[in-house]
Write a protein that holds these residues in place. Structure first.
Motif, PDB file in Angstrom:
ATOM      1  N   THR A 161       0.800  -1.229   0.000  1.00 43.38           N
ATOM      2  CA  THR A 161       0.000   0.000   0.000  1.00 43.38           C
ATOM      3  C   THR A 161       0.826   1.270   0.000  1.00 43.38           C
ATOM      4  O   THR A 161       0.329   2.334  -0.380  1.00 43.38           O
ATOM      5  CB  THR A 161      -0.910   0.030   1.234  1.00 43.38           C
ATOM      6  N   TYR A 186       1.786   2.551   2.762  1.00 40.16           N
ATOM      7  CA  TYR A 186       1.491   3.158   4.061  1.00 40.16           C
ATOM      8  C   TYR A 186       2.089   2.324   5.199  1.00 40.16           C
ATOM      9  O   TYR A 186       2.062   1.090   5.154  1.00 40.16           O
ATOM     10  CB  TYR A 186      -0.019   3.245   4.297  1.00 40.16           C
ATOM     11  N   HIS A 195      -2.737   3.140  -4.290  1.00 34.31           N
ATOM     12  CA  HIS A 195      -1.448   3.230  -3.598  1.00 34.31           C
ATOM     13  C   HIS A 195      -1.279   4.619  -2.984  1.00 34.31           C
ATOM     14  O   HIS A 195      -1.969   5.575  -3.366  1.00 34.31           O
ATOM     15  CB  HIS A 195      -0.318   2.941  -4.585  1.00 34.31           C
ATOM     16  N   LYS A 196      -0.371   4.730  -2.049  1.00 31.88           N
ATOM     17  CA  LYS A 196      -0.081   6.029  -1.435  1.00 31.88           C
ATOM     18  C   LYS A 196       0.330   7.062  -2.472  1.00 31.88           C
ATOM     19  O   LYS A 196       0.035   8.261  -2.326  1.00 31.88           O
ATOM     20  CB  LYS A 196       1.020   5.876  -0.380  1.00 31.88           C
ATOM     21  N   ASP A 197       1.000   6.595  -3.545  1.00 32.92           N
ATOM     22  CA  ASP A 197       1.435   7.538  -4.587  1.00 32.92           C
ATOM     23  C   ASP A 197       0.316   7.887  -5.572  1.00 32.92           C
ATOM     24  O   ASP A 197       0.539   8.628  -6.535  1.00 32.92           O
ATOM     25  CB  ASP A 197       2.649   6.985  -5.338  1.00 32.92           C
ATOM     26  N   GLU A 226       0.122   5.387   9.841  1.00 29.18           N
ATOM     27  CA  GLU A 226      -0.488   6.342   8.918  1.00 29.18           C
ATOM     28  C   GLU A 226      -1.956   6.034   8.653  1.00 29.18           C
ATOM     29  O   GLU A 226      -2.669   6.860   8.070  1.00 29.18           O
ATOM     30  CB  GLU A 226       0.280   6.346   7.592  1.00 29.18           C
ATOM     31  N   THR A 227      -2.413   4.861   9.036  1.00 29.03           N
ATOM     32  CA  THR A 227      -3.818   4.489   8.812  1.00 29.03           C
ATOM     33  C   THR A 227      -4.670   4.696  10.054  1.00 29.03           C
ATOM     34  O   THR A 227      -5.887   4.494  10.012  1.00 29.03           O
ATOM     35  CB  THR A 227      -3.924   3.011   8.386  1.00 29.03           C
ATOM     36  N   VAL A 242      -8.471   4.773   3.277  1.00 32.20           N
ATOM     37  CA  VAL A 242      -7.045   4.986   3.046  1.00 32.20           C
ATOM     38  C   VAL A 242      -6.607   4.405   1.701  1.00 32.20           C
ATOM     39  O   VAL A 242      -5.929   5.065   0.913  1.00 32.20           O
ATOM     40  CB  VAL A 242      -6.201   4.353   4.184  1.00 32.20           C
ATOM     41  N   ILE A 243      -7.032   3.183   1.403  1.00 30.83           N
ATOM     42  CA  ILE A 243      -6.480   2.486   0.234  1.00 30.83           C
ATOM     43  C   ILE A 243      -7.528   2.044  -0.780  1.00 30.83           C
ATOM     44  O   ILE A 243      -7.195   1.402  -1.771  1.00 30.83           O
ATOM     45  CB  ILE A 243      -5.674   1.239   0.665  1.00 30.83           C
TER      46      ILE A 243
END
Length: 445
Positions: free
Chosen positions: A169, A171, A220-222, A175-176, A184-185
């Motif tokens: 992920t 993360y 994804h985080k990006d 961070e979650t 979040v995802i």
């Protein structure tokens, strides 16, 4: 109401003597034991007389006398009424066991004595050790597995992510914290539309109290999207109430690419199979010969050339081929290596070019065997090529064969050569030099 002190003390003595926990009373002056109950004596393996000669630090290998006195100083100074600590007791036979100690200071007949109630916690500590070891092993398994694992609580907030999940992920677990894992995802569809948690099949495992599995697309985080396969199962407590969800996830981007490639490949195979059958049909119809055996030989040779081209393509997953490989395969199929020279720079052919060039080389090699250089022992064939501005110029040159003359008419072989050259959008020139046939083919990449 009054009490008979003697009777009361006797009863208290019996209660202490038979107590399940170990009870010790020792002097605050010389620290000799005044009373050690039955449970303690039996566990330690000492008799009354033996234990009366001992002090607390004699039973506690973790403490020297000075360390023990330092430990109980808060009791002696009145800073506290009770001390609680854990330590180890050593039996007469040298074995040890874990104990939890509650220590108090009393005044008795003008003297100060310590009262110690001790509980054997060996089994408890062993269980804790085994639990820690089990947790360590589970952590090692979870951190080393390639499967991503998430654990969510009853609020659907993530309370655990293994290393693979963090890598998947982008993360870290912290961070979650404070919001549902979905937000979040898994908050957006690939087309940019918001993805409500109410539509999420993964989160459905909790309210519906049932496992679910399938495929989804995570964010994804990006900000990039990636497909995953998941299994979500409810977590139940001892009362069978659902208190969370455990999710196993694996990325399937490679599987999706392979599936798409497989579909394209099957389509390509189908297309090429139809094309090959069409070519074979044409070869069967147009191949000419004076007798049946010659016809079969010529036709088989041309079909074998097609087969070699298909094998070359299949070996490279239908992505094309190297010109040198195609040249060598066709020439070496019909003649010995020592009568062949092959030379040229690296050239990558497209799938559409491999088959026509194979057929062209086969026709040239067949003619060289029958009428040209390879019909003589000393005959040789060189195939060379150059590459400039994505244009290939391939030259076939025969030497050492019989004297050659230009044919008076074109047979099917000549027509086939011209046809396959047109397929690669090229040109062909043939020169019948005294030393042998020279063929030059130019085609773009």
């Amino acid at each position: 109401m009054t009490f008979d002190t003697g009777v009361t003390n006797e009863r208290l003595g019996r209660i202490v003597e038979e107590a399940a926990s170990e009870v010790y009373i020792f002097s605050a002056d010389d620290f000799r034991f005044r009373l050690v109950n039955k449970g303690a004596r039996e566990n330690l393996g000492y008799s009354d007389s033996e234990i009366s000669e001992l002090t607390p630090w004699d039973l506690k290998p973790e403490f020297s006398k000075d360390e023990f006195l330092s430990l109980i100083r808060p009791l002696l100074s009145g800073e506290t009424e009770r001390l609680y600590f854990e330590t180890v007791h050593r039996r007469k036979n040298g074995t040890e066991y874990n104990v939890a100690v509650q220590l108090q200071l009393f005044e008795e007949d003008g003297d100060c004595v310590f009262y110690a109630a001790i509980q054997d916690i060996t089994d408890q500590r062993l269980l804790e050790k085994e639990t820690r070891e089990l947790a360590r092993r589970l952590d090692a398994i979870l951190d080393n597995t390639t499967m991503s694992v998430f654990v969510m609580d009853e609020r659907q907030q993530c309370i655990f992510m293994n290393r693979a999940a963090e890598k998947l992920t982008g993360y870290a677990l912290h961070e979650t914290t404070g919001r549902p894992l979905h937000d979040v995802i898994h908050h957006t569809y690939p087309d940019g539309r918001p993805f409500p948690i109410s539509e999420c099949a993964i989160d459905r495992a909790f309210p519906q109290n049932a496992g679910t599995q399938g495929e989804e697309v995570f964010v994804h985080k990006d900000g990039s999207f990636y497909p995953v396969a998941f299994t979500a199962s409810p977590i139940r407590n001892d009362e069978a109430q659902v208190v969370g969800t455990i999710i196993e996830v694996r990325e399937i981007s490679e599987e999706k690419r392979n599936e798409e490639a497989r579909k394209l490949l099957m389509h390509e195979v189908d297309h090429r199979a139809r094309n090959i059958l069409s070519i074979v049909q044409s070869l069967t119809r147009l191949t000419a010969a004076d007798d049946l055996e010659t016809y079969k030989e010529v036709l088989a040779g041309r079909i074998n050339a097609l087969a070699r081209a298909q094998t070359s393509l299949a070996d490279r997953r239908w992505e094309g081929g190297r010109l040198e490989d195609v040249v060598r395969q066709e020439l070496e199929a019909l003649c010995t290596k020592d009568s062949i020279e092959v030379r040229g720079p690296e050239v990558a052919l497209s799938p559409e070019q491999v088959q026509p060039i194979s057929m062209l080389l086969h026709e040239l090699a067949t003619n060289a065997n029958k009428y040209g250089a390879w019909s003589r022992v000393d005959g040789r064939v060189s195939v060379t090529w150059t590459l400039a501005e994505r244009q290939v110029i391939l030259q076939w040159r025969e030497t050492g064969g019989p004297k050659v003359v230009a044919p008076t008419r074109e047979g099917f072989g000549s027509l086939l050569k011209s046809s396959v050259v047109r397929q690669i959008k090229g040109t062909i020139t043939r020169t019948w030099e005294p030393a042998g046939l020279v063929v030059e083919v130019a085609f773009p990449l």
